[in-house]
Design a protein around this motif. Sequence first.
Motif, PDB file in Angstrom:
ATOM      1  N   VAL B  58     -46.245  -8.913   5.136  1.00  0.00           N
ATOM      2  CA  VAL B  58     -45.820 -10.347   4.323  1.00  0.00           C
ATOM      3  C   VAL B  58     -47.002 -11.327   4.873  1.00  0.00           C
ATOM      4  O   VAL B  58     -47.535 -12.075   4.204  1.00  0.00           O
ATOM      5  CB  VAL B  58     -44.637 -10.709   4.458  1.00  0.00           C
ATOM      6  N   LEU B  59     -46.876 -11.472   6.472  1.00  0.00           N
ATOM      7  CA  LEU B  59     -47.660 -12.486   6.624  1.00  0.00           C
ATOM      8  C   LEU B  59     -49.091 -12.426   6.393  1.00  0.00           C
ATOM      9  O   LEU B  59     -50.068 -13.438   6.018  1.00  0.00           O
ATOM     10  CB  LEU B  59     -47.381 -12.582   8.271  1.00  0.00           C
ATOM     11  N   GLN B  60     -49.756 -11.164   6.596  1.00  0.00           N
ATOM     12  CA  GLN B  60     -51.087 -10.996   6.499  1.00  0.00           C
ATOM     13  C   GLN B  60     -51.340 -11.203   4.585  1.00  0.00           C
ATOM     14  O   GLN B  60     -52.381 -11.973   4.586  1.00  0.00           O
ATOM     15  CB  GLN B  60     -51.408  -9.463   6.737  1.00  0.00           C
ATOM     16  N   GLU B  61     -50.606 -10.500   4.121  1.00  0.00           N
ATOM     17  CA  GLU B  61     -50.889 -10.787   2.590  1.00  0.00           C
ATOM     18  C   GLU B  61     -50.836 -12.220   2.189  1.00  0.00           C
ATOM     19  O   GLU B  61     -51.631 -12.890   1.449  1.00  0.00           O
ATOM     20  CB  GLU B  61     -50.064 -10.086   1.876  1.00  0.00           C
ATOM     21  N   GLY B  62     -49.826 -13.086   2.846  1.00  0.00           N
ATOM     22  CA  GLY B  62     -49.605 -14.385   2.529  1.00  0.00           C
ATOM     23  C   GLY B  62     -50.850 -15.178   2.944  1.00  0.00           C
ATOM     24  O   GLY B  62     -51.108 -16.043   2.210  1.00  0.00           O
ATOM     25  N   PHE B  63     -51.523 -14.935   4.376  1.00  0.00           N
ATOM     26  CA  PHE B  63     -52.606 -15.746   4.867  1.00  0.00           C
ATOM     27  C   PHE B  63     -53.617 -15.567   4.071  1.00  0.00           C
ATOM     28  O   PHE B  63     -54.688 -16.249   3.657  1.00  0.00           O
ATOM     29  CB  PHE B  63     -52.498 -15.776   6.221  1.00  0.00           C
ATOM     30  N   ILE B  64     -54.143 -14.159   3.559  1.00  0.00           N
ATOM     31  CA  ILE B  64     -55.186 -13.588   2.824  1.00  0.00           C
ATOM     32  C   ILE B  64     -55.236 -14.456   1.683  1.00  0.00           C
ATOM     33  O   ILE B  64     -56.133 -15.088   1.028  1.00  0.00           O
ATOM     34  CB  ILE B  64     -54.929 -12.297   2.605  1.00  0.00           C
ATOM     35  N   GLN B  65     -53.951 -14.531   0.876  1.00  0.00           N
ATOM     36  CA  GLN B  65     -53.881 -15.258  -0.450  1.00  0.00           C
ATOM     37  C   GLN B  65     -54.403 -16.593  -0.312  1.00  0.00           C
ATOM     38  O   GLN B  65     -54.912 -17.134  -1.062  1.00  0.00           O
ATOM     39  CB  GLN B  65     -52.482 -14.978  -0.908  1.00  0.00           C
ATOM     40  N   ALA B  66     -53.701 -17.341   0.858  1.00  0.00           N
ATOM     41  CA  ALA B  66     -53.831 -18.789   1.069  1.00  0.00           C
ATOM     42  C   ALA B  66     -55.361 -18.938   1.218  1.00  0.00           C
ATOM     43  O   ALA B  66     -55.791 -19.915   0.609  1.00  0.00           O
ATOM     44  CB  ALA B  66     -52.878 -19.253   2.328  1.00  0.00           C
ATOM     45  N   CYS B  67     -56.083 -18.138   2.114  1.00  0.00           N
ATOM     46  CA  CYS B  67     -57.382 -18.423   2.499  1.00  0.00           C
ATOM     47  C   CYS B  67     -58.238 -18.123   1.226  1.00  0.00           C
ATOM     48  O   CYS B  67     -59.268 -18.994   0.769  1.00  0.00           O
ATOM     49  CB  CYS B  67     -57.826 -17.566   3.502  1.00  0.00           C
ATOM     50  N   ALA B  68     -58.079 -17.395   0.201  1.00  0.00           N
ATOM     51  CA  ALA B  68     -58.597 -16.956  -0.832  1.00  0.00           C
ATOM     52  C   ALA B  68     -58.408 -18.028  -2.103  1.00  0.00           C
ATOM     53  O   ALA B  68     -59.362 -18.436  -2.873  1.00  0.00           O
ATOM     54  CB  ALA B  68     -58.193 -15.855  -1.465  1.00  0.00           C
ATOM     55  N   HIS B  69     -57.335 -18.712  -1.896  1.00  0.00           N
ATOM     56  CA  HIS B  69     -57.024 -19.737  -2.799  1.00  0.00           C
ATOM     57  C   HIS B  69     -57.041 -21.194  -2.210  1.00  0.00           C
ATOM     58  O   HIS B  69     -56.430 -22.058  -3.094  1.00  0.00           O
ATOM     59  CB  HIS B  69     -55.725 -19.494  -3.496  1.00  0.00           C
ATOM     60  N   ILE B  70     -57.758 -21.605  -0.998  1.00  0.00           N
ATOM     61  CA  ILE B  70     -57.578 -22.568  -0.483  1.00  0.00           C
ATOM     62  C   ILE B  70     -58.351 -23.721  -1.279  1.00  0.00           C
ATOM     63  O   ILE B  70     -57.847 -24.929  -1.180  1.00  0.00           O
ATOM     64  CB  ILE B  70     -58.337 -22.522   0.893  1.00  0.00           C
ATOM     65  N   ASP B  71     -59.460 -23.393  -2.245  1.00  0.00           N
ATOM     66  CA  ASP B  71     -60.105 -24.189  -3.051  1.00  0.00           C
ATOM     67  C   ASP B  71     -58.947 -24.869  -4.207  1.00  0.00           C
ATOM     68  O   ASP B  71     -59.201 -25.959  -4.754  1.00  0.00           O
ATOM     69  CB  ASP B  71     -61.267 -23.780  -3.627  1.00  0.00           C
ATOM     70  N   ASP B  72     -58.058 -24.190  -4.414  1.00  0.00           N
ATOM     71  CA  ASP B  72     -56.949 -24.391  -5.187  1.00  0.00           C
ATOM     72  C   ASP B  72     -55.913 -25.509  -4.797  1.00  0.00           C
ATOM     73  O   ASP B  72     -55.162 -26.237  -5.741  1.00  0.00           O
ATOM     74  CB  ASP B  72     -56.160 -23.250  -6.010  1.00  0.00           C
ATOM     75  N   PHE B  73     -56.004 -25.565  -3.489  1.00  0.00           N
ATOM     76  CA  PHE B  73     -54.820 -26.362  -2.906  1.00  0.00           C
ATOM     77  C   PHE B  73     -55.349 -27.845  -3.103  1.00  0.00           C
ATOM     78  O   PHE B  73     -56.149 -28.188  -2.697  1.00  0.00           O
ATOM     79  CB  PHE B  73     -54.895 -26.240  -1.442  1.00  0.00           C
ATOM     80  N   GLN B  74     -54.074 -28.601  -3.861  1.00  0.00           N
ATOM     81  CA  GLN B  74     -54.725 -29.977  -4.349  1.00  0.00           C
ATOM     82  C   GLN B  74     -54.035 -30.827  -3.415  1.00  0.00           C
ATOM     83  O   GLN B  74     -54.313 -32.117  -3.891  1.00  0.00           O
ATOM     84  CB  GLN B  74     -53.945 -29.943  -5.789  1.00  0.00           C
ATOM     85  N   GLY B  75     -53.210 -30.726  -2.418  1.00  0.00           N
ATOM     86  CA  GLY B  75     -52.533 -31.360  -1.709  1.00  0.00           C
ATOM     87  C   GLY B  75     -51.259 -32.304  -2.054  1.00  0.00           C
ATOM     88  O   GLY B  75     -50.786 -33.405  -1.568  1.00  0.00           O
ATOM     89  N   LYS B  76     -50.854 -31.546  -3.252  1.00  0.00           N
ATOM     90  CA  LYS B  76     -49.591 -32.425  -3.873  1.00  0.00           C
ATOM     91  C   LYS B  76     -48.350 -32.340  -2.769  1.00  0.00           C
ATOM     92  O   LYS B  76     -47.397 -33.154  -2.739  1.00  0.00           O
ATOM     93  CB  LYS B  76     -49.088 -31.637  -5.288  1.00  0.00           C
ATOM     94  N   GLY B  78     -47.432 -30.971   1.368  1.00  0.00           N
ATOM     95  CA  GLY B  78     -48.244 -30.532   2.521  1.00  0.00           C
ATOM     96  C   GLY B  78     -48.886 -29.282   2.604  1.00  0.00           C
ATOM     97  O   GLY B  78     -48.315 -28.207   2.073  1.00  0.00           O
ATOM     98  N   LEU B  79     -49.692 -28.842   3.619  1.00  0.00           N
ATOM     99  CA  LEU B  79     -50.075 -27.546   3.751  1.00  0.00           C
ATOM    100  C   LEU B  79     -49.235 -26.511   4.101  1.00  0.00           C
ATOM    101  O   LEU B  79     -49.250 -25.457   3.659  1.00  0.00           O
ATOM    102  CB  LEU B  79     -51.416 -27.693   4.776  1.00  0.00           C
ATOM    103  N   GLY B  80     -48.517 -26.981   5.070  1.00  0.00           N
ATOM    104  CA  GLY B  80     -47.129 -26.088   5.673  1.00  0.00           C
ATOM    105  C   GLY B  80     -46.018 -25.925   4.399  1.00  0.00           C
ATOM    106  O   GLY B  80     -45.829 -24.612   4.314  1.00  0.00           O
ATOM    107  N   THR B  81     -45.850 -26.742   3.544  1.00  0.00           N
ATOM    108  CA  THR B  81     -45.059 -26.220   2.406  1.00  0.00           C
ATOM    109  C   THR B  81     -45.681 -25.306   1.465  1.00  0.00           C
ATOM    110  O   THR B  81     -45.149 -24.484   1.063  1.00  0.00           O
ATOM    111  CB  THR B  81     -44.808 -27.588   1.705  1.00  0.00           C
ATOM    112  N   TRP B  82     -46.880 -25.570   1.344  1.00  0.00           N
ATOM    113  CA  TRP B  82     -47.716 -24.702   0.446  1.00  0.00           C
ATOM    114  C   TRP B  82     -47.999 -23.275   1.054  1.00  0.00           C
ATOM    115  O   TRP B  82     -47.433 -22.368   0.217  1.00  0.00           O
ATOM    116  CB  TRP B  82     -49.145 -25.107   0.293  1.00  0.00           C
ATOM    117  N   LEU B  83     -47.929 -23.281   2.233  1.00  0.00           N
ATOM    118  CA  LEU B  83     -48.064 -21.771   2.912  1.00  0.00           C
ATOM    119  C   LEU B  83     -46.631 -21.064   2.912  1.00  0.00           C
ATOM    120  O   LEU B  83     -46.590 -20.066   2.583  1.00  0.00           O
ATOM    121  CB  LEU B  83     -48.566 -21.957   4.377  1.00  0.00           C
TER     122      LEU B  83
END
Lengths: 84, 206
Positions: B58-76, B78-83
């Motif tokens: 789960v952790l691997q999949e989650g971090f891979i997804q996060a890094c793949a979509h980091i450009d979509d993170f709009q900062g609405k 916190g990063l921790g909440t998004w992750l």
Amino acid sequence: MAGESQQAMTCGRLKELLRAGAAGEELEHVAQAITGHIERCPTCSTAETALSTMLARYRQAEQPPLPHDLERRLLDLLCRSPEA
Amino acid sequence: MEKPWEIDLTLYDDEEELLEGLRRHDRLACTCLLKRFAPRLYRLALQLMADPDEAEDVLQEGFIQACAHIDDFQGKSGLGTWLHRIVLNTALMRLRRKQPAMVELQEQPDEAQTRLAEALVDHTAEPGHELLALELREKIDRALSALPDTLRAAFVLRDIEGLSTKEAAAALGIAEPALKVRLHRARLALRNALEPYIQNIAEEGT
């Protein structure tokens, strides 16, 4: 004595209510009955308060470390992936 | 030789700078991301999956997804909440894929389940006031892992992660009354499994 204290924390009425939920009774009604029971039952209210206190301490406890080598394996994976 | 897992965490203290580093695919930024968030998120994954290998997946999949979509993170948020949301959703999706018919059966009041949970606890132990020593935390984790998936997920979301009833029900795709009943089942199972400790805390309060 463990047996005595265990009896003191067990509530047969709560078990009955939970069985009613599993037996297909309307869940809204069952949930309300359970909430009402816990408020009125000294055994249940004491146990639920103590459980909440224990969980608050659990939530505040220091995070255990990651399993050995997991961080490095994750890093290798992220750096290997074309997205990272 | 470079040891990126031993870097100075203050390099990316600022979240905006960390995000910029991640968008540049900076290796040190990835390291900071993991160091800052992975322990907390691994704990969440382990609580939900009750299996170290699955939690790691789960952790691997989650971090891979996060890094793949980091450009979509709009900062609405916190990063921790998004992750946190990504890892939570990843875990819940995996739980949903696990043989739903069996899960439903296991959700019935189950004396064997209760006995298993009780067997995890040494009822002859006399816990002292240091109730959250490592030993007790391990017992709580083990009692949680003995719960059926559906009950454990309801309990973790509502009572550990602190989601509202509405939020937890939505995350699990069930109605609020069903969430409440699952939660009460989980709490009763934990009351039984952790009885010596519950009793001890109850006595502290009297």
